[in-house]
Motif scaffolding. Structure first.
Motif, PDB file in Angstrom:
ATOM      1  N   ILE A   1       0.840  -1.201   0.000  1.00 53.89           N
ATOM      2  CA  ILE A   1       0.000   0.000   0.000  1.00 53.89           C
ATOM      3  C   ILE A   1       0.872   1.247   0.000  1.00 53.89           C
ATOM      4  N   MET A   2       1.887   1.268   0.852  1.00 55.17           N
ATOM      5  CA  MET A   2       2.768   2.432   0.932  1.00 55.17           C
ATOM      6  C   MET A   2       3.526   2.646  -0.381  1.00 55.17           C
ATOM      7  N   HIS A   3       4.016   1.572  -0.978  1.00 53.56           N
ATOM      8  CA  HIS A   3       4.747   1.694  -2.241  1.00 53.56           C
ATOM      9  C   HIS A   3       3.819   2.169  -3.357  1.00 53.56           C
ATOM     10  N   ARG A   4       2.593   1.667  -3.362  1.00 55.86           N
ATOM     11  CA  ARG A   4       1.620   2.089  -4.370  1.00 55.86           C
ATOM     12  C   ARG A   4       1.307   3.585  -4.211  1.00 55.86           C
ATOM     13  N   ALA A   5       1.135   4.040  -2.967  1.00 55.84           N
ATOM     14  CA  ALA A   5       0.856   5.453  -2.709  1.00 55.84           C
ATOM     15  C   ALA A   5       2.036   6.325  -3.145  1.00 55.84           C
TER      16      ALA A   5
ATOM     17  N   ASP B   1       2.012   6.500  -6.890  1.00 55.00           N
ATOM     18  CA  ASP B   1       0.941   7.398  -7.331  1.00 55.00           C
ATOM     19  C   ASP B   1       1.356   8.862  -7.195  1.00 55.00           C
ATOM     20  N   LEU B   2       2.022   9.194  -6.094  1.00 53.83           N
ATOM     21  CA  LEU B   2       2.492  10.562  -5.909  1.00 53.83           C
ATOM     22  C   LEU B   2       3.513  10.941  -6.976  1.00 53.83           C
ATOM     23  N   ARG B   3       4.447  10.045  -7.255  1.00 51.58           N
ATOM     24  CA  ARG B   3       5.446  10.323  -8.299  1.00 51.58           C
ATOM     25  C   ARG B   3       4.779  10.542  -9.645  1.00 51.58           C
ATOM     26  N   LYS B   4       3.811   9.690  -9.978  1.00 50.82           N
ATOM     27  CA  LYS B   4       3.110   9.795 -11.264  1.00 50.82           C
ATOM     28  C   LYS B   4       2.270  11.065 -11.358  1.00 50.82           C
TER      29      LYS B   4
END
Length: 82
Positions: free
Chosen positions: A25-29, A32-35
């Motif tokens: 979850i943390m890596h996905r978030a 998402d922020l980078r993208k």
């Protein structure tokens, strides 16, 4: 120990105690922020941050200009709960 070494040590320790599903979850978030392009809108390393005024933990307004008049200023940002 350098900052890079300390950060690597912290990441390694976290990897051992954060359950894989929460880490995902943390890596996905983070991805998402980078993208989102947020990194294109941050103050680059070595550049002065813009002046600001925020409420402190007691709700009192604190000015970066006033704090900088007393010497260097260190900021810490906490994302909050995931």
């Amino acid at each position: 120990m350098s900052l890079a070494d300390k950060l690597a040590e912290t990441r390694a320790a976290s990897a051992g105690r954060i359950p894989p599903e929460r880490a995902a979850i943390m890596h996905r978030a983070t991805d998402d922020l980078r993208k989102s392009g947020i990194l294109d809108r941050i103050v680059p390393v070595g550049k002065p941050a813009p002046a600001f005024e925020l409420a402190n933990h007691d709700g009192r307004r604190v000015s970066s200009v006033e704090l900088l008049a007393g010497g260097p200023l260190v900021l810490s940002f906490f994302r909050g709960s995931w």
